[in-house]
Design a protein around this motif. Structure first.
Motif, PDB file in Angstrom:
ATOM      1  N   ALA A 179       0.785  -1.133   0.013  1.00 42.05           N
ATOM      2  CA  ALA A 179      -0.107   0.074  -0.012  1.00 42.05           C
ATOM      3  C   ALA A 179       1.052   1.272  -0.016  1.00 42.05           C
ATOM      4  CB  ALA A 179      -1.015   0.029   1.135  1.00 42.05           C
ATOM      5  N   THR A 180       0.323   2.440  -0.421  1.00 50.92           N
ATOM      6  CA  THR A 180       1.092   3.618  -0.350  1.00 50.92           C
ATOM      7  C   THR A 180       0.097   4.776   0.495  1.00 50.92           C
ATOM      8  OG1 THR A 180       0.347   4.166  -2.551  1.00 50.92           O
ATOM      9  CG2 THR A 180       2.238   3.146  -2.642  1.00 50.92           C
ATOM     10  N   GLY A 181       0.859   5.827   0.704  1.00 52.01           N
ATOM     11  CA  GLY A 181       0.089   6.837   1.032  1.00 52.01           C
ATOM     12  C   GLY A 181      -0.532   6.526   2.310  1.00 52.01           C
ATOM     13  N   ASP A 182      -1.788   7.250   2.676  1.00 54.30           N
ATOM     14  CA  ASP A 182      -2.345   7.054   4.027  1.00 54.30           C
ATOM     15  C   ASP A 182      -2.728   5.517   4.217  1.00 54.30           C
ATOM     16  OD1 ASP A 182      -2.091   9.841   4.542  1.00 54.30           O
ATOM     17  OD2 ASP A 182      -4.048  10.364   3.828  1.00 54.30           O
ATOM     18  N   ALA A 183      -2.997   4.948   2.993  1.00 47.92           N
ATOM     19  CA  ALA A 183      -3.312   3.795   3.381  1.00 47.92           C
ATOM     20  C   ALA A 183      -2.250   2.649   3.724  1.00 47.92           C
ATOM     21  CB  ALA A 183      -4.029   3.178   1.882  1.00 47.92           C
ATOM     22  N   PHE A 184      -1.145   2.929   3.574  1.00 42.69           N
ATOM     23  CA  PHE A 184       0.166   2.320   4.055  1.00 42.69           C
ATOM     24  C   PHE A 184       0.044   2.160   5.572  1.00 42.69           C
ATOM     25  CE2 PHE A 184       4.304   2.367   6.011  1.00 42.69           C
ATOM     26  CZ  PHE A 184       4.691   1.011   5.395  1.00 42.69           C
ATOM     27  N   MET A 185      -0.077   3.348   6.253  1.00 44.72           N
ATOM     28  CA  MET A 185      -0.140   3.256   7.696  1.00 44.72           C
ATOM     29  C   MET A 185      -1.171   2.544   8.368  1.00 44.72           C
ATOM     30  SD  MET A 185       2.722   4.560   8.477  1.00 44.72           S
ATOM     31  CE  MET A 185       2.687   4.424  10.383  1.00 44.72           C
ATOM     32  N   ASP A 186      -2.305   2.737   7.838  1.00 46.04           N
ATOM     33  CA  ASP A 186      -3.508   1.827   8.242  1.00 46.04           C
ATOM     34  C   ASP A 186      -3.326   0.337   8.119  1.00 46.04           C
ATOM     35  OD1 ASP A 186      -4.817   4.413   9.060  1.00 46.04           O
ATOM     36  OD2 ASP A 186      -6.268   4.340   7.372  1.00 46.04           O
ATOM     37  N   LYS A 187      -2.619   0.073   6.823  1.00 47.87           N
ATOM     38  CA  LYS A 187      -2.728  -1.268   6.714  1.00 47.87           C
ATOM     39  C   LYS A 187      -1.492  -1.894   7.360  1.00 47.87           C
ATOM     40  CE  LYS A 187      -3.745  -3.674   2.353  1.00 47.87           C
ATOM     41  NZ  LYS A 187      -3.149  -3.821   0.862  1.00 47.87           N
ATOM     42  N   ALA A 188      -0.496  -1.328   7.514  1.00 49.25           N
ATOM     43  CA  ALA A 188       0.786  -1.497   8.587  1.00 49.25           C
ATOM     44  C   ALA A 188       0.502  -1.586   9.719  1.00 49.25           C
ATOM     45  CB  ALA A 188       2.040  -0.605   8.259  1.00 49.25           C
ATOM     46  N   ASP A 189      -0.279  -0.659  10.343  1.00 44.30           N
ATOM     47  CA  ASP A 189      -0.838  -0.951  11.895  1.00 44.30           C
ATOM     48  C   ASP A 189      -1.609  -2.173  12.000  1.00 44.30           C
ATOM     49  OD1 ASP A 189       0.549   1.450  12.443  1.00 44.30           O
ATOM     50  OD2 ASP A 189      -1.165   2.826  12.713  1.00 44.30           O
ATOM     51  N   ASP A 190      -2.640  -2.263  11.351  1.00 41.71           N
ATOM     52  CA  ASP A 190      -3.598  -3.405  11.508  1.00 41.71           C
ATOM     53  C   ASP A 190      -2.694  -4.835  11.392  1.00 41.71           C
ATOM     54  OD1 ASP A 190      -5.799  -1.787  11.614  1.00 41.71           O
ATOM     55  OD2 ASP A 190      -6.167  -2.086   9.535  1.00 41.71           O
ATOM     56  N   ALA A 191      -1.668  -4.678  10.239  1.00 45.58           N
ATOM     57  CA  ALA A 191      -1.030  -6.018   9.804  1.00 45.58           C
ATOM     58  C   ALA A 191      -0.097  -6.268  11.339  1.00 45.58           C
ATOM     59  CB  ALA A 191      -0.304  -5.954   8.772  1.00 45.58           C
ATOM     60  N   VAL A 192       0.580  -5.348  11.809  1.00 44.96           N
ATOM     61  CA  VAL A 192       1.319  -5.396  12.893  1.00 44.96           C
ATOM     62  C   VAL A 192       0.652  -5.782  14.051  1.00 44.96           C
ATOM     63  CG1 VAL A 192       2.910  -4.187  14.565  1.00 44.96           C
ATOM     64  CG2 VAL A 192       3.317  -3.943  11.995  1.00 44.96           C
ATOM     65  N   ASP A 193      -0.412  -5.482  14.228  1.00 49.11           N
ATOM     66  CA  ASP A 193      -1.450  -5.691  15.376  1.00 49.11           C
ATOM     67  C   ASP A 193      -1.723  -7.294  15.437  1.00 49.11           C
ATOM     68  OD1 ASP A 193      -1.353  -3.226  16.715  1.00 49.11           O
ATOM     69  OD2 ASP A 193      -3.461  -2.805  15.849  1.00 49.11           O
ATOM     70  N   GLU A 194      -2.213  -7.534  14.234  1.00 47.42           N
ATOM     71  CA  GLU A 194      -2.459  -8.931  13.949  1.00 47.42           C
ATOM     72  C   GLU A 194      -1.069  -9.988  14.023  1.00 47.42           C
ATOM     73  OE1 GLU A 194      -4.591 -12.690  12.976  1.00 47.42           O
ATOM     74  OE2 GLU A 194      -5.199 -10.542  13.394  1.00 47.42           O
ATOM     75  N   ILE A 195      -0.082  -9.437  13.506  1.00 44.75           N
ATOM     76  CA  ILE A 195       1.374 -10.362  13.920  1.00 44.75           C
ATOM     77  C   ILE A 195       1.481 -10.472  15.085  1.00 44.75           C
ATOM     78  CG2 ILE A 195       3.687 -10.457  13.116  1.00 44.75           C
ATOM     79  CD1 ILE A 195       3.074  -9.129  10.432  1.00 44.75           C
ATOM     80  N   MET A 196       1.478  -9.489  16.004  1.00 47.03           N
ATOM     81  CA  MET A 196       1.646  -9.534  17.372  1.00 47.03           C
ATOM     82  C   MET A 196       0.942 -10.429  17.984  1.00 47.03           C
ATOM     83  SD  MET A 196       4.371  -7.749  17.769  1.00 47.03           S
ATOM     84  CE  MET A 196       4.690  -7.770  19.242  1.00 47.03           C
ATOM     85  N   HIS A 197      -0.520 -10.048  17.650  1.00 48.49           N
ATOM     86  CA  HIS A 197      -1.285 -11.396  18.204  1.00 48.49           C
ATOM     87  C   HIS A 197      -0.976 -12.667  18.014  1.00 48.49           C
ATOM     88  CE1 HIS A 197      -5.197 -13.272  19.364  1.00 48.49           C
ATOM     89  NE2 HIS A 197      -5.204 -13.715  18.258  1.00 48.49           N
ATOM     90  N   VAL A 198      -0.546 -12.996  16.540  1.00 42.19           N
ATOM     91  CA  VAL A 198      -0.193 -14.454  16.434  1.00 42.19           C
ATOM     92  C   VAL A 198       1.227 -14.912  17.243  1.00 42.19           C
ATOM     93  CG1 VAL A 198       0.659 -15.968  14.441  1.00 42.19           C
ATOM     94  CG2 VAL A 198      -1.069 -14.207  14.294  1.00 42.19           C
ATOM     95  N   VAL A 199       2.111 -13.951  17.113  1.00 42.64           N
ATOM     96  CA  VAL A 199       3.367 -13.999  17.952  1.00 42.64           C
ATOM     97  C   VAL A 199       3.141 -14.190  19.438  1.00 42.64           C
ATOM     98  CG1 VAL A 199       5.358 -13.001  18.833  1.00 42.64           C
ATOM     99  CG2 VAL A 199       4.785 -12.886  16.527  1.00 42.64           C
ATOM    100  N   GLY A 200       2.060 -13.804  19.805  1.00 42.50           N
ATOM    101  CA  GLY A 200       1.598 -14.287  21.414  1.00 42.50           C
ATOM    102  C   GLY A 200       1.285 -15.164  21.547  1.00 42.50           C
ATOM    103  N   LEU A 201       0.661 -15.872  20.718  1.00 42.86           N
ATOM    104  CA  LEU A 201       0.179 -17.308  20.944  1.00 42.86           C
ATOM    105  C   LEU A 201       1.056 -18.454  20.752  1.00 42.86           C
ATOM    106  CD1 LEU A 201      -3.072 -17.010  18.324  1.00 42.86           C
ATOM    107  CD2 LEU A 201      -2.898 -16.652  20.978  1.00 42.86           C
ATOM    108  N   LEU A 202       2.228 -17.968  20.631  1.00 44.95           N
ATOM    109  CA  LEU A 202       3.398 -18.888  20.304  1.00 44.95           C
ATOM    110  C   LEU A 202       3.664 -19.532  21.512  1.00 44.95           C
ATOM    111  CD1 LEU A 202       5.407 -17.586  17.479  1.00 44.95           C
ATOM    112  CD2 LEU A 202       3.736 -19.382  17.160  1.00 44.95           C
TER     113      LEU A 202
END
Length: 144
Positions: free
Chosen positions: A121-144
């Motif tokens: 993604a680019t522009g403003d969409a990048f930060m929204d997508k990145a924030d959401d993705a990092v939150d999801e990854i952190m959730h997955v890592v927390g399950l390990l």
């Protein structure tokens, strides 16, 4: 794909990579000559140099209808796997990759490379997508 030609072209860069003490990383990309995990493995087989490694993107392989996880992963040479790429869109897709299982398997297999996030993604969409993705990854890592 004409993998021998691709291998020859990449092979010409190996001496420079060796001199610079860097590793060249090949990603499976569906719009290029190497899109699936099987094609990535085949190209790596043609380039046995330790200067060449893989950036495996299972989402890209799935775009070509490959069963990237777990079959595609099983075919890859684990000692040449330098990066595993998580596409942000793969985190919330209906046919999403079960990243918890992937990360557990990587750990069990002794993976010492990196895991990266691509938002595409680019522009403003990048930060929204990145924030959401990092939150999801952190959730997955927390399950390990």
């Amino acid at each position: 794909a004409d993998l021998p030609t691709v291998a020859h072209t990449i092979g010409e860069m190996i001496p420079a990579a060796d001199r610079a003490r860097v590793r060249l990383v090949i990603e499976n990309e569906p719009t290029q000559n190497v899109g699936t995990s099987a094609e990535l493995k085949a190209l790596l087989d043609l380039l046995p140099s330790k200067a060449i490694g893989a950036n495996w993107d299972p989402w890209n392989a799935m775009a070509l209808k490959e069963n990237a996880w777990p079959e595609g992963y099983k075919a890859l040479p684990k000692d040449r796997l330098l990066n595993v790429q998580i596409k942000a869109e793969s985190l919330g897709a209906p046919d999403r990759i079960r990243w918890k299982t992937v990360l557990e398997t990587l750990e069990r297999d002794g993976f010492s490379g990196t895991v990266s996030l691509a938002t595409e993604a680019t522009g403003d969409a990048f930060m929204d997508k990145a924030d959401d993705a990092v939150d999801e990854i952190m959730h997955v890592v927390g399950l390990l």
